[in-house]
Motif scaffolding. Structure first.
Motif, PDB file in Angstrom:
ATOM      1  N   VAL A 197      23.835  -8.852   1.435  1.00  0.00           N
ATOM      2  CA  VAL A 197      25.036  -8.323   0.780  1.00  0.00           C
ATOM      3  C   VAL A 197      25.952  -9.461   0.359  1.00  0.00           C
ATOM      4  O   VAL A 197      26.487  -9.480  -0.756  1.00  0.00           O
ATOM      5  N   SER A 198      26.138 -10.425   1.242  1.00  0.00           N
ATOM      6  CA  SER A 198      27.005 -11.564   0.944  1.00  0.00           C
ATOM      7  C   SER A 198      26.549 -12.305  -0.308  1.00  0.00           C
ATOM      8  O   SER A 198      27.362 -12.624  -1.190  1.00  0.00           O
ATOM      9  N   ILE A 199      25.247 -12.541  -0.419  1.00  0.00           N
ATOM     10  CA  ILE A 199      24.735 -13.315  -1.556  1.00  0.00           C
ATOM     11  C   ILE A 199      24.920 -12.563  -2.858  1.00  0.00           C
ATOM     12  O   ILE A 199      25.472 -13.093  -3.828  1.00  0.00           O
ATOM     13  N   TYR A 200      24.492 -11.279  -2.908  1.00  0.00           N
ATOM     14  CA  TYR A 200      24.575 -10.614  -4.208  1.00  0.00           C
ATOM     15  C   TYR A 200      25.989 -10.145  -4.538  1.00  0.00           C
ATOM     16  O   TYR A 200      26.314  -9.941  -5.710  1.00  0.00           O
ATOM     17  N   GLN A 201      26.873 -10.027  -3.546  1.00  0.00           N
ATOM     18  CA  GLN A 201      28.272  -9.769  -3.876  1.00  0.00           C
ATOM     19  C   GLN A 201      28.909 -11.005  -4.504  1.00  0.00           C
ATOM     20  O   GLN A 201      29.760 -10.886  -5.391  1.00  0.00           O
ATOM     21  N   ARG A 202      28.522 -12.182  -4.034  1.00  0.00           N
ATOM     22  CA  ARG A 202      29.074 -13.398  -4.624  1.00  0.00           C
ATOM     23  C   ARG A 202      28.514 -13.650  -6.029  1.00  0.00           C
ATOM     24  O   ARG A 202      29.236 -14.074  -6.926  1.00  0.00           O
ATOM     25  N   VAL A 203      27.222 -13.392  -6.196  1.00  0.00           N
ATOM     26  CA  VAL A 203      26.633 -13.513  -7.537  1.00  0.00           C
ATOM     27  C   VAL A 203      27.295 -12.490  -8.468  1.00  0.00           C
ATOM     28  O   VAL A 203      27.665 -12.794  -9.600  1.00  0.00           O
ATOM     29  N   ASN A 204      27.431 -11.247  -7.971  1.00  0.00           N
ATOM     30  CA  ASN A 204      28.148 -10.172  -8.672  1.00  0.00           C
ATOM     31  C   ASN A 204      27.610  -9.953 -10.082  1.00  0.00           C
ATOM     32  O   ASN A 204      28.379  -9.715 -11.019  1.00  0.00           O
ATOM     33  N   LEU A 205      26.298 -10.040 -10.208  1.00  0.00           N
ATOM     34  CA  LEU A 205      25.651  -9.775 -11.487  1.00  0.00           C
ATOM     35  C   LEU A 205      25.406  -8.276 -11.618  1.00  0.00           C
ATOM     36  O   LEU A 205      25.863  -7.638 -12.564  1.00  0.00           O
TER      37      LEU A 205
ATOM     38  N   VAL B 272      25.883 -19.512   4.116  1.00  0.00           N
ATOM     39  CA  VAL B 272      24.625 -19.317   3.388  1.00  0.00           C
ATOM     40  C   VAL B 272      24.881 -19.566   1.905  1.00  0.00           C
ATOM     41  O   VAL B 272      25.726 -18.905   1.298  1.00  0.00           O
ATOM     42  N   PHE B 273      24.160 -20.524   1.315  1.00  0.00           N
ATOM     43  CA  PHE B 273      24.422 -20.942  -0.064  1.00  0.00           C
ATOM     44  C   PHE B 273      25.918 -21.237  -0.227  1.00  0.00           C
ATOM     45  O   PHE B 273      26.638 -20.589  -0.992  1.00  0.00           O
ATOM     46  N   LYS B 274      26.376 -22.235   0.505  1.00  0.00           N
ATOM     47  CA  LYS B 274      27.809 -22.533   0.612  1.00  0.00           C
ATOM     48  C   LYS B 274      28.467 -22.829  -0.732  1.00  0.00           C
ATOM     49  O   LYS B 274      29.664 -22.597  -0.899  1.00  0.00           O
ATOM     50  N   LYS B 275      27.698 -23.338  -1.695  1.00  0.00           N
ATOM     51  CA  LYS B 275      28.285 -23.658  -3.006  1.00  0.00           C
ATOM     52  C   LYS B 275      28.574 -22.396  -3.825  1.00  0.00           C
ATOM     53  O   LYS B 275      29.349 -22.435  -4.779  1.00  0.00           O
ATOM     54  N   LEU B 276      27.952 -21.288  -3.443  1.00  0.00           N
ATOM     55  CA  LEU B 276      28.093 -20.050  -4.214  1.00  0.00           C
ATOM     56  C   LEU B 276      29.414 -19.361  -3.889  1.00  0.00           C
ATOM     57  O   LEU B 276      29.656 -18.958  -2.755  1.00  0.00           O
ATOM     58  N   LYS B 277      30.266 -19.217  -4.886  1.00  0.00           N
ATOM     59  CA  LYS B 277      31.559 -18.551  -4.718  1.00  0.00           C
ATOM     60  C   LYS B 277      31.533 -17.187  -5.416  1.00  0.00           C
ATOM     61  O   LYS B 277      30.667 -16.903  -6.227  1.00  0.00           O
ATOM     62  N   HIS B 278      32.507 -16.339  -5.096  1.00  0.00           N
ATOM     63  CA  HIS B 278      32.574 -15.020  -5.722  1.00  0.00           C
ATOM     64  C   HIS B 278      32.829 -15.181  -7.237  1.00  0.00           C
ATOM     65  O   HIS B 278      33.734 -15.922  -7.641  1.00  0.00           O
ATOM     66  N   GLN B 279      32.028 -14.473  -8.009  1.00  0.00           N
ATOM     67  CA  GLN B 279      32.130 -14.551  -9.454  1.00  0.00           C
ATOM     68  C   GLN B 279      32.419 -13.168 -10.054  1.00  0.00           C
ATOM     69  O   GLN B 279      32.214 -12.149  -9.410  1.00  0.00           O
ATOM     70  N   ARG B 280      32.898 -13.171 -11.286  1.00  0.00           N
ATOM     71  CA  ARG B 280      33.037 -11.945 -12.100  1.00  0.00           C
ATOM     72  C   ARG B 280      33.866 -10.860 -11.411  1.00  0.00           C
ATOM     73  O   ARG B 280      33.552  -9.677 -11.518  1.00  0.00           O
ATOM     74  N   LEU B 281      34.886 -11.249 -10.677  1.00  0.00           N
ATOM     75  CA  LEU B 281      35.710 -10.267  -9.984  1.00  0.00           C
ATOM     76  C   LEU B 281      36.690  -9.610 -10.966  1.00  0.00           C
ATOM     77  O   LEU B 281      37.114 -10.207 -11.917  1.00  0.00           O
TER      78      LEU B 281
ATOM     79  N   GLN C 228      33.002  -3.793  -2.081  1.00  0.00           N
ATOM     80  CA  GLN C 228      33.634  -4.903  -2.791  1.00  0.00           C
ATOM     81  C   GLN C 228      34.908  -4.449  -3.513  1.00  0.00           C
ATOM     82  O   GLN C 228      35.908  -5.176  -3.571  1.00  0.00           O
ATOM     83  N   ILE C 229      34.875  -3.235  -4.072  1.00  0.00           N
ATOM     84  CA  ILE C 229      36.074  -2.687  -4.722  1.00  0.00           C
ATOM     85  C   ILE C 229      37.205  -2.572  -3.703  1.00  0.00           C
ATOM     86  O   ILE C 229      38.340  -2.987  -3.951  1.00  0.00           O
ATOM     87  N   LEU C 230      36.899  -2.002  -2.541  1.00  0.00           N
ATOM     88  CA  LEU C 230      37.904  -1.877  -1.486  1.00  0.00           C
ATOM     89  C   LEU C 230      38.401  -3.258  -1.048  1.00  0.00           C
ATOM     90  O   LEU C 230      39.605  -3.481  -0.862  1.00  0.00           O
ATOM     91  N   ARG C 231      37.450  -4.185  -0.913  1.00  0.00           N
ATOM     92  CA  ARG C 231      37.776  -5.517  -0.386  1.00  0.00           C
ATOM     93  C   ARG C 231      38.789  -6.240  -1.260  1.00  0.00           C
ATOM     94  O   ARG C 231      39.766  -6.809  -0.749  1.00  0.00           O
ATOM     95  N   PHE C 232      38.584  -6.236  -2.574  1.00  0.00           N
ATOM     96  CA  PHE C 232      39.446  -7.037  -3.452  1.00  0.00           C
ATOM     97  C   PHE C 232      40.555  -6.223  -4.123  1.00  0.00           C
ATOM     98  O   PHE C 232      41.536  -6.803  -4.574  1.00  0.00           O
ATOM     99  N   LYS C 233      40.422  -4.907  -4.151  1.00  0.00           N
ATOM    100  CA  LYS C 233      41.463  -4.086  -4.766  1.00  0.00           C
ATOM    101  C   LYS C 233      42.545  -3.689  -3.765  1.00  0.00           C
ATOM    102  O   LYS C 233      43.718  -3.564  -4.114  1.00  0.00           O
ATOM    103  N   TYR C 234      42.124  -3.514  -2.477  1.00  0.00           N
ATOM    104  CA  TYR C 234      43.070  -2.974  -1.501  1.00  0.00           C
ATOM    105  C   TYR C 234      43.292  -3.867  -0.273  1.00  0.00           C
ATOM    106  O   TYR C 234      44.325  -3.761   0.371  1.00  0.00           O
ATOM    107  N   PHE C 235      42.329  -4.740   0.078  1.00  0.00           N
ATOM    108  CA  PHE C 235      42.415  -5.463   1.351  1.00  0.00           C
ATOM    109  C   PHE C 235      42.411  -6.977   1.198  1.00  0.00           C
ATOM    110  O   PHE C 235      42.012  -7.695   2.111  1.00  0.00           O
ATOM    111  N   HIS C 236      42.838  -7.462   0.038  1.00  0.00           N
ATOM    112  CA  HIS C 236      43.079  -8.904  -0.167  1.00  0.00           C
ATOM    113  C   HIS C 236      41.875  -9.771   0.202  1.00  0.00           C
ATOM    114  O   HIS C 236      42.032 -10.854   0.759  1.00  0.00           O
TER     115      HIS C 236
END
Length: 220
Positions: free
Chosen positions: A132-140, A211-220, A150-158
């Motif tokens: 989940v962590s990997i494909y949420q960060r890729v966010n393709l 895990v894949f430390k260089k990978l940051k959240h994208q396309r938010l 993810q919607i709850l995480r970034f829309k309501y819980f910072h």
């Protein structure tokens, strides 16, 4: 796999997405096969599969469609690209989990003694969090259940993965409870379910960091 600015290339995005789906599918299938407690969404699907006497893959698919519609209502926007991405993720994932779970029974892992079974089940839950962590960060494209979180995480819980996971789990807990009240029996609910409830958000947050430390959240 990464560009000079640190973001993945298109090939990198696709590679990471495939890796994450495989990790998540294997983790889910492992918990289903062991029957010592699956992640909350998977547990709810297993119980519905028994209630309606349907294939697990079909139930996972139908559950996902319902969540896609719910996500659109929360966002107040029918984003067809996002919804199509949910479907493209969900269809192979649903049947991959079902197929791998059936394949694992050939190795009789369901007959292992308690201690190795519990260890494997917890590893399965950790693999789900990692995937989940990997494909949420890729966010393709995302599975609708994880898109919901993810919607709850970034829309309501910072950005807090732990709180967002706990709130998102209210839905599968409700579904599982209703199935229990009708059938008077629970499937795929055990120690692994408790571990997922209490720590899956933590596993996601730790995977974000290590895990894949260089990978940051994208396309938010």
């Amino acid at each position: 796999m990464y560009q000079d600015n640190g973001k993945p290339t298109i090939l990198g995005d696709c590679t990471l997405l495939i890796i994450s789906i495989i990790i998540n599918s294997l983790g889910n299938a492992l918990t289903v096969s062991l029957n010592l407690g699956s992640a909350l969404w998977t547990a709810s699907a297993v119980n519905m599969a028994h209630l309606f006497r349907m294939n697990l893959g079909n139930i996972l698919l139908l559950e996902g469609i319902a969540i896609i519609l719910s996500n659109a209502l929360i966002l107040r926007n029918f984003d067809w690209r996002r919804m199509l991405g949910n479907v493209l993720f969900m269809v192979p994932f649903s049947y991959l989990v079902s197929g791998i779970a059936q394949m694992l029974t050939v190795f009789h892992i369901q007959h292992l003694s308690l201690v190795p079974s519990v260890i494997l089940d917890i590893i399965g839950v950790m693999m789900i969090g990692c995937g989940v962590s990997i494909y949420q960060r890729v966010n393709l494209i995302l599975h609708p259940n994880d898109d919901f979180m993810q919607i709850l995480r970034f829309k309501y819980f910072h950005g807090n993965a732990v709180i967002a996971s706990l709130v998102a789990f209210i839905v599968p807990i409700t579904i599982t409870t209703i199935c229990f009240l009708i059938q008077r029996h629970l499937w795929a609910v055990n120690i692994g379910t408790v571990v997922a409830l209490l720590f899956q958000g933590t596993f996601i947050a730790l995977s974000d960091r290590y895990v894949f430390k260089k990978l940051k959240h994208q396309r938010l």
